[in-house]
Design a protein around this motif. Structure first.
Motif, PDB file in Angstrom:
ATOM      1  N   LEU A 184       0.807  -1.227   0.000  1.00 17.06           N
ATOM      2  CA  LEU A 184       0.000   0.000   0.000  1.00 17.06           C
ATOM      3  C   LEU A 184       0.841   1.280   0.000  1.00 17.06           C
ATOM      4  N   PRO A 185       1.837   1.415   0.883  1.00 19.16           N
ATOM      5  CA  PRO A 185       2.599   2.677   0.902  1.00 19.16           C
ATOM      6  C   PRO A 185       3.306   2.954  -0.423  1.00 19.16           C
ATOM      7  N   GLU A 186       3.859   1.909  -1.040  1.00 16.84           N
ATOM      8  CA  GLU A 186       4.576   2.097  -2.299  1.00 16.84           C
ATOM      9  C   GLU A 186       3.626   2.494  -3.433  1.00 16.84           C
ATOM     10  N   ILE A 187       2.419   1.922  -3.449  1.00 15.52           N
ATOM     11  CA  ILE A 187       1.440   2.302  -4.479  1.00 15.52           C
ATOM     12  C   ILE A 187       1.026   3.757  -4.285  1.00 15.52           C
ATOM     13  N   GLY A 194       3.867   5.903  -5.436  1.00 15.05           N
ATOM     14  CA  GLY A 194       4.079   5.810  -6.874  1.00 15.05           C
ATOM     15  C   GLY A 194       2.996   6.497  -7.685  1.00 15.05           C
ATOM     16  N   LEU A 195       1.764   6.490  -7.190  1.00 14.02           N
ATOM     17  CA  LEU A 195       0.657   7.127  -7.910  1.00 14.02           C
ATOM     18  C   LEU A 195       0.325   8.506  -7.348  1.00 14.02           C
ATOM     19  N   ASN A 196       1.152   8.961  -6.411  1.00 18.12           N
ATOM     20  CA  ASN A 196       1.001  10.300  -5.848  1.00 18.12           C
ATOM     21  C   ASN A 196      -0.402  10.536  -5.285  1.00 18.12           C
ATOM     22  N   THR A 197      -0.838   9.621  -4.428  1.00 25.26           N
ATOM     23  CA  THR A 197      -2.155   9.742  -3.796  1.00 25.26           C
ATOM     24  C   THR A 197      -2.031   9.367  -2.335  1.00 25.26           C
ATOM     25  N   SER A 198      -3.120   9.529  -1.578  1.00 24.52           N
ATOM     26  CA  SER A 198      -3.057   9.279  -0.134  1.00 24.52           C
ATOM     27  C   SER A 198      -3.101   7.787   0.162  1.00 24.52           C
ATOM     28  N   GLY A 236       5.538 -10.920  -2.763  1.00 26.47           N
ATOM     29  CA  GLY A 236       5.115  -9.729  -3.493  1.00 26.47           C
ATOM     30  C   GLY A 236       5.657  -8.456  -2.885  1.00 26.47           C
ATOM     31  N   THR A 237       5.702  -8.399  -1.560  1.00 25.22           N
ATOM     32  CA  THR A 237       6.235  -7.224  -0.878  1.00 25.22           C
ATOM     33  C   THR A 237       7.733  -7.075  -1.139  1.00 25.22           C
ATOM     34  N   ALA A 238       8.452  -8.199  -1.120  1.00 24.86           N
ATOM     35  CA  ALA A 238       9.895  -8.150  -1.390  1.00 24.86           C
ATOM     36  C   ALA A 238      10.161  -7.690  -2.820  1.00 24.86           C
ATOM     37  N   VAL A 239       9.389  -8.204  -3.780  1.00 25.96           N
ATOM     38  CA  VAL A 239       9.527  -7.767  -5.174  1.00 25.96           C
ATOM     39  C   VAL A 239       9.258  -6.274  -5.279  1.00 25.96           C
ATOM     40  N   CYS A 240       8.227  -5.810  -4.569  1.00 26.71           N
ATOM     41  CA  CYS A 240       7.880  -4.385  -4.569  1.00 26.71           C
ATOM     42  C   CYS A 240       9.034  -3.533  -4.059  1.00 26.71           C
ATOM     43  N   GLN A 241       9.659  -3.960  -2.974  1.00 23.36           N
ATOM     44  CA  GLN A 241      10.732  -3.166  -2.378  1.00 23.36           C
ATOM     45  C   GLN A 241      12.000  -3.171  -3.229  1.00 23.36           C
ATOM     46  N   ILE A 242      12.201  -4.239  -4.010  1.00 27.83           N
ATOM     47  CA  ILE A 242      13.401  -4.329  -4.838  1.00 27.83           C
ATOM     48  C   ILE A 242      13.198  -3.663  -6.202  1.00 27.83           C
ATOM     49  N   LEU A 243      12.058  -3.951  -6.846  1.00 25.53           N
ATOM     50  CA  LEU A 243      11.838  -3.509  -8.225  1.00 25.53           C
ATOM     51  C   LEU A 243      10.748  -2.456  -8.378  1.00 25.53           C
ATOM     52  N   GLY A 244       9.918  -2.286  -7.349  1.00 27.63           N
ATOM     53  CA  GLY A 244       8.790  -1.371  -7.451  1.00 27.63           C
ATOM     54  C   GLY A 244       7.470  -2.119  -7.442  1.00 27.63           C
ATOM     55  N   TRP A 245       6.395  -1.423  -7.039  1.00 27.70           N
ATOM     56  CA  TRP A 245       5.109  -2.101  -6.850  1.00 27.70           C
ATOM     57  C   TRP A 245       4.543  -2.689  -8.136  1.00 27.70           C
ATOM     58  N   ARG A 246       4.820  -2.081  -9.281  1.00 28.77           N
ATOM     59  CA  ARG A 246       4.264  -2.585 -10.542  1.00 28.77           C
ATOM     60  C   ARG A 246       4.747  -4.011 -10.831  1.00 28.77           C
ATOM     61  N   TRP A 247       5.978  -4.315 -10.441  1.00 23.84           N
ATOM     62  CA  TRP A 247       6.530  -5.630 -10.743  1.00 23.84           C
ATOM     63  C   TRP A 247       5.901  -6.734  -9.907  1.00 23.84           C
ATOM     64  N   VAL A 270      -7.390  -3.346  11.105  1.00 25.62           N
ATOM     65  CA  VAL A 270      -5.959  -3.292  11.397  1.00 25.62           C
ATOM     66  C   VAL A 270      -5.135  -3.896  10.266  1.00 25.62           C
ATOM     67  N   TYR A 271      -5.555  -5.063   9.766  1.00 28.49           N
ATOM     68  CA  TYR A 271      -4.738  -5.814   8.812  1.00 28.49           C
ATOM     69  C   TYR A 271      -4.531  -5.055   7.504  1.00 28.49           C
ATOM     70  N   THR A 272      -5.526  -4.265   7.074  1.00 27.21           N
ATOM     71  CA  THR A 272      -5.392  -3.498   5.838  1.00 27.21           C
ATOM     72  C   THR A 272      -4.189  -2.565   5.886  1.00 27.21           C
ATOM     73  N   TYR A 273      -3.920  -1.992   7.069  1.00 23.83           N
ATOM     74  CA  TYR A 273      -2.831  -1.020   7.213  1.00 23.83           C
ATOM     75  C   TYR A 273      -1.679  -1.596   8.025  1.00 23.83           C
ATOM     76  N   LEU A 274      -1.470  -2.914   7.866  1.00 24.14           N
ATOM     77  CA  LEU A 274      -0.437  -3.570   8.656  1.00 24.14           C
ATOM     78  C   LEU A 274       0.952  -3.031   8.344  1.00 24.14           C
ATOM     79  N   SER A 275       1.262  -2.801   7.062  1.00 23.71           N
ATOM     80  CA  SER A 275       2.597  -2.300   6.706  1.00 23.71           C
ATOM     81  C   SER A 275       2.895  -0.937   7.330  1.00 23.71           C
TER      82      SER A 275
END
Length: 379
Positions: A33-36, A39-43, A154-165, A225-230
Motif C-alpha cells: 500500500l505505501p509504495e502504491i 508511486g501514484l502520488n495519492t493518499s 510480493g512485498t519483497a519484489v515491490c521493495q526491490i523492483l517497485g510495486w508494478r513488478w 488493522v490488517y489493511t494497514y499492517l505495513s
C-alpha cells in the motif's frame, strides 16, 4: 484404507496452485500500500480502499457471475476467466493512476471469485469420491500458502523492483499455470440451472444468518488493522521498512496456524467453541490500541490477531453445511460459499473503516502517545 492413501491427481495440485495465484493477487495489496500511494502520488487512505473494493466486488459479484455463466462449459469458462485475469494483471502493472488501478481491481475481484468457485467444482470432479474432502482442502490450502509466502514475496519484489513488478510476477505465474490447467482438466459440459434463487432462502434461517454475522464481524474487526499492517509496522511501531517482508511472513505463518486451529475446533468443539473465540478476539481488539504504544507488545498483539483471524471459519462453515444437509439439500452449493463470501463482506467493511481511521486520525497517534507518555521508558 488403501483408497484413503491413494495420492491425489496432479490436476488437484494445479488447482491448489491456482488458489495460490488468486490468493496472492487478493492479499498482496496489503503489503504494498505505501509504495502504491507514493508511486501514484495519492493518499494512503485512498489506496487502502482498494482492499475493501476488491472484497466487496468479490462478495457481491461471485454468486451473480457464477449463476450467469452456468450455461458455459466449465473448461471454456476457466480459460476465458483466466484470460481476463491475465489481462487485468497486465493492466494493473501499467496503471497510470489510481482510478485505473481501482477498475482493474474490480475486474480482478469479479474474475477471482468465479474462478475460485470453478476450482472447487473441478476439485470435486477430478478427485475420487473418497478424496473429495482432501481435494477441496488442498485448494483452500493454496490460499493459505498465498498468505504465508505470496504476500511476503510480493512485498519483497515491490521493495526491490517497485510495486508494478508485483503484478508482473502474478501475471507470469498465471500465464505459466493456464496451459497446464487446460491440459490437465477434463471438458465438463455445462449443467442445467440448479435453482440458485431458491437456495438463498437458507440465509433467512437464523441458524445460518448467525454464522454469517459472526464471520462478518470477525473479518471486519481484523481488517480494520490488517489493511494497514505495513504502515502500522513502520510508522506506529517504528520498525525499518526492510523488516516488513519477514514480519509479514511471520504474520502469514500465524494465519496458517489459525486455519489449523480452526480445523481442530471444528472437529472437537464445533459451535460450542465460538463464544470463547469471540471473547478472545474482543479482548485483543480492546487492548490493541494500548499494545501498539510499545514496539514489542504491539508486535505480540499483531501476531495474536493473526492466530485468531480464521478461528471461527471452520466451525461456522461445518454448521452451515450440516444445516444444508439436514434441512436445505437444495442449497448445498450456496452453503459451501457462505464462509468466503461472508468473510469478504467483512473485509470490505473493515478496510473501509480502517481507511476512515487512517484518513481522519491515522495510526500515528498511538506512536505519539508512546513518545509523549511518562511511561515511555518502559517500552
Amino acid at each position: 484404507m488403501e483408497q484413503t492413501k491413494k495420492p491425489l491427481p496432479g490436476a488437484v495440485l494445479l488447482l491448489a496452485a491456482l488458489g495460490f495465484v488468486l490468493g496472492t493477487c487478493e492479499f498482496v495489496i496489503v503489503g504494498i500500500l505505501p509504495e502504491i500511494a507514493e508511486g501514484l502520488n495519492t493518499s494512503l487512505a485512498a489506496v487502502g480502499k482498494l482492499v475493501s473494493v476488491f472484497a466487496a466486488c468479490y462478495a457481491v459479484g461471485t454468486p451473480v457471475i457464477t449463476a450467469a455463466t452456468g450455461g458455459i462449459s466449465r473448461r471454456k469458462l476457466l480459460a476465458v476467466l483466466m484470460g481476463v485475469f491475465l489481462l487485468t494483471s497486465a493492466a494493473s502493472f501499467a496503471a497510470p493512476n489510481v482510478a485505473v488501478l481501482y477498475a482493474t481491481r474490480v475486474v480482478a475481484a469479479l474474475v477471482s471469485g468465479t474462478l475460485t468457485a470453478v476450482a472447487m467444482l473441478y476439485a470435486k470432479e477430478v478427485a475420487a469420491p473418497e478424496q473429495t474432502a482432501r481435494a477441496i482442502s488442498l485448494v483452500y490450502g493454496g490460499f493459505s500458502v498465498a498468505a504465508v509466502l505470496g504476500v511476503p514475496l510480493g512485498t519483497a519484489v515491490c521493495q526491490i523492483l517497485g510495486w508494478r513488478w508485483t503484478f508482473a510476477v502474478i501475471l507470469a505465474m498465471g500465464a505459466a499455470l493456464l496451459p497446464l490447467l487446460l491440459r490437465s482438466l477434463p471438458a465438463v459440459p455445462a449443467q442445467a440451472d440448479s435453482g440458485l434463487l431458491k437456495s438463498f432462502s437458507i440465509l433467512w434461517d437464523p441458524r445460518c444468518s448467525l454464522c454469517v454475522g459472526m464471520i462478518l464481524c470477525s473479518a471486519s474487526a481484523t481488517y480494520i488493522v490488517y489493511t494497514y499492517l505495513s504502515p502500522i509496522l513502520t510508522e506506529t511501531l517504528g520498525l525499518p521498512a526492510g523488516a516488513v517482508s519477514p514480519l509479514l511472513l511471520v504474520m502469514g505463518a500465524c494465519s496458517a496456524a489459525s486455519n489449523l486451529l480452526s480445523g481442530r475446533l471444528g472437529e472437537r468443539g464445533g459451535l460450542r467453541t465460538l463464544p470463547m473465540a469471540f471473547a478472545a478476539q474482543t479482548v485483543l481488539f480492546a487492548l490493541l490500541p494500548l499494545l501498539l504504544g510499545n514496539r514489542w507488545a504491539g508486535l505480540a498483539g499483531v501476531f495474536a490477531m493473526g492466530l485468531l483471524m480464521y478461528l471461527l471459519n471452520t466451525p461456522a462453515q461445518m454448521h452451515a453445511l450440516s444445516l444444508a444437509e439436514q434441512d436445505y439439500p437444495f442449497a448445498s452449493s450456496l452453503c459451501a460459499s457462505v464462509q468466503p463470501v461472508s468473510y469478504n463482506f467483512g473485509i470490505a467493511i473493515g478496510s473501509f473503516i480502517g481507511s476512515a481511521v487512517q484518513e481522519g486520525w491515522g495510526f500515528r497517534p498511538w506512536a505519539c502517545r508512546r513518545q509523549c507518555s511518562p511511561w515511555r521508558h518502559w517500552g
